[in-house]
Motif scaffolding. Structure first.
Motif, short mmCIF file in Angstrom:
data_model
loop_
_atom_site.label_atom_id
_atom_site.label_comp_id
_atom_site.label_asym_id
_atom_site.label_seq_id
_atom_site.Cartn_x
_atom_site.Cartn_y
_atom_site.Cartn_z
N LEU A 135 0.82 -1.21 0.00
CA LEU A 135 0.00 0.00 0.00
C LEU A 135 0.86 1.26 0.00
N LYS A 136 1.98 1.22 0.69
CA LYS A 136 2.82 2.43 0.79
C LYS A 136 3.46 2.79 -0.56
N ASP A 137 3.53 1.85 -1.48
CA ASP A 137 4.14 2.11 -2.78
C ASP A 137 3.14 2.49 -3.86
N VAL A 138 1.85 2.54 -3.52
CA VAL A 138 0.82 2.83 -4.52
C VAL A 138 1.04 4.21 -5.15
N SER A 139 1.32 5.20 -4.33
CA SER A 139 1.51 6.56 -4.85
C SER A 139 2.69 6.64 -5.82
N LYS A 140 3.76 5.94 -5.50
CA LYS A 140 4.94 5.92 -6.37
C LYS A 140 4.57 5.40 -7.77
N TYR A 141 3.79 4.33 -7.80
CA TYR A 141 3.39 3.75 -9.09
C TYR A 141 2.38 4.64 -9.81
N LEU A 142 1.44 5.21 -9.07
CA LEU A 142 0.45 6.08 -9.71
C LEU A 142 1.10 7.31 -10.31
N GLN A 143 2.08 7.88 -9.62
CA GLN A 143 2.78 9.04 -10.16
C GLN A 143 3.55 8.68 -11.43
N LYS A 144 4.15 7.49 -11.43
CA LYS A 144 4.87 7.04 -12.63
C LYS A 144 3.91 6.84 -13.79
N LEU A 145 2.81 6.16 -13.52
CA LEU A 145 1.80 5.93 -14.57
C LEU A 145 1.26 7.25 -15.10
N LYS A 146 1.01 8.18 -14.21
CA LYS A 146 0.52 9.50 -14.59
C LYS A 146 1.49 10.20 -15.54
N SER A 147 2.78 10.06 -15.26
CA SER A 147 3.82 10.71 -16.08
C SER A 147 3.90 10.12 -17.48
N LEU A 148 3.37 8.91 -17.66
CA LEU A 148 3.43 8.23 -18.95
C LEU A 148 2.17 8.45 -19.80
N LEU A 149 1.19 9.16 -19.24
CA LEU A 149 -0.07 9.39 -19.95
C LEU A 149 -0.03 10.64 -20.82
N THR A 150 -0.68 10.57 -21.97
CA THR A 150 -0.96 11.78 -22.73
C THR A 150 -2.00 12.59 -21.96
N ASP A 151 -2.25 13.83 -22.37
CA ASP A 151 -3.16 14.70 -21.63
C ASP A 151 -4.55 14.09 -21.47
N ASN A 152 -5.02 13.41 -22.52
CA ASN A 152 -6.34 12.79 -22.47
C ASN A 152 -6.27 11.28 -22.32
N GLY A 153 -5.12 10.81 -21.80
CA GLY A 153 -4.90 9.37 -21.67
C GLY A 153 -5.67 8.74 -20.52
N GLN A 154 -5.68 7.41 -20.50
CA GLN A 154 -6.42 6.65 -19.49
C GLN A 154 -5.61 5.45 -19.02
N ILE A 155 -5.79 5.11 -17.76
CA ILE A 155 -5.25 3.88 -17.20
C ILE A 155 -6.44 2.96 -16.94
N LEU A 156 -6.40 1.76 -17.50
CA LEU A 156 -7.45 0.76 -17.26
C LEU A 156 -6.85 -0.33 -16.39
N ILE A 157 -7.41 -0.49 -15.21
CA ILE A 157 -6.80 -1.38 -14.20
C ILE A 157 -7.87 -2.19 -13.49
N ASP A 158 -7.55 -3.44 -13.20
CA ASP A 158 -8.51 -4.27 -12.46
C ASP A 158 -7.88 -4.79 -11.16
N SER A 159 -8.76 -5.14 -10.24
CA SER A 159 -8.31 -5.76 -8.99
C SER A 159 -9.52 -6.39 -8.31
N SER A 160 -9.32 -6.86 -7.09
CA SER A 160 -10.40 -7.50 -6.33
C SER A 160 -10.33 -7.05 -4.88
N ASP A 161 -11.50 -6.98 -4.26
CA ASP A 161 -11.57 -6.76 -2.82
C ASP A 161 -11.58 -8.14 -2.17
N ILE A 162 -10.46 -8.52 -1.55
CA ILE A 162 -10.34 -9.89 -1.03
C ILE A 162 -10.82 -10.02 0.41
N ILE A 163 -11.63 -9.08 0.86
CA ILE A 163 -12.18 -9.14 2.22
C ILE A 163 -12.94 -10.46 2.44
#
Length: 237
Positions: A135-163
């Motif tokens: 969890l502590k590294d999420v921001s690091k990855y999001l900032q990197k992904l953000k830097s790789l996007l065009t102005d109107n770009g999108q990140i499509l990501i999936d996950s699961s709530d394993i509760i």
């Protein structure tokens, strides 16, 4: 790392006595995983993956591409797609499958200093939040992904709530660990009598992902929910 996941993929691609993988986490028993599933075509993919591929636009980056099934589908549809994975064996299999741009690369090491290295769509599928690790590294990855996007770009990501994997007490409260986030797991892989080094793997519930995006000046939108606590989200600037 022994790259056992990639080795299984390459063995299947080259028909070199492929076997199924055995995966195990700190909260689950060993489970057999079919390597053939990683080579699935579009019709065999879960609805969330199909939806993500339908939403792709422009220049695409497929992060953690594995056997490259998503990249291959998009390439056949005429997209300019770059497939990256930290597994040399998996990338070798991608090249053998005919994926034109397939590179051994960690997402954090990608150059984002010029417009040529920007993408209109960044795909992170098959629990795309897993590569964040903790969890502590999420921001690091999001900032990197953000830097790789065009102005109107999108990140499509999936996950699961394993509760759902945790027991509930008599009041209905889930008995999650007192320390840390319950979606932080440690993962191990077994293949052909070899065992991979244990590595962190992160499952994020949607609200936690949305909050992390907000904290990093990103917009997060729930696109679709699956049948088993899983979801597809779109992240934009």
């Amino acid at each position: 790392m022994k790259d056992l996941f990639g080795k299984a993929i390459l063995d299947y691609q080259t028909n070199k006595d492929p076997r199924n993988l055995i995966t195990e986490t700190n909260i689950s028993e060993p489970d057999e995983m079919s390597v053939a599933y990683l080579f699935r075509n579009y019709k065999e993919m879960p609805k969330l993956e199909q939806k993500a591929l339908q939403l792709c636009k422009g220049k695409v980056l497929d992060v953690g591409c594995g056997a490259g099934s998503h990249s291959l589908y998009l390439q056949e549809k005429g997209f300019c797609v770059t497939a990256i994975d930290i597994s040399p064996n998996a990338i070798e299999a991608c090249k053998l499958r005919g994926i034109k741009k397939s590179v051994v690369k960690n997402i954090l090491d990608l150059d984002s200093t010029n417009e040529e290295s920007k993408f209109d769509t960044i795909l992170l599928l098959m629990n795309g939040t897993g590569i964040f690790g903790t969890l502590k590294d999420v921001s690091k990855y999001l900032q990197k992904l953000k830097s790789l996007l065009t102005d109107n770009g999108q990140i499509l990501i999936d996950s699961s709530d394993i509760i759902y994997m945790f027991d509930q007490d008599e009041d209905g409260a889930f008995e999650v660990p007192a320390n840390g986030y319950y979606g932080e797991l440690t993962f191990s892989i077994h293949y052909k009598d070899e065992t991979e080094e244990v590595f962190p793997w992160l499952y994020l519930d949607y609200n936690t992902l949305q909050n992390a995006c907000f904290a990093n000046d990103l917009k997060c939108e729930l696109i679709q929910e699956g049948e088993h606590f899983d979801y597809l989200a779109k992240i934009t600037k």
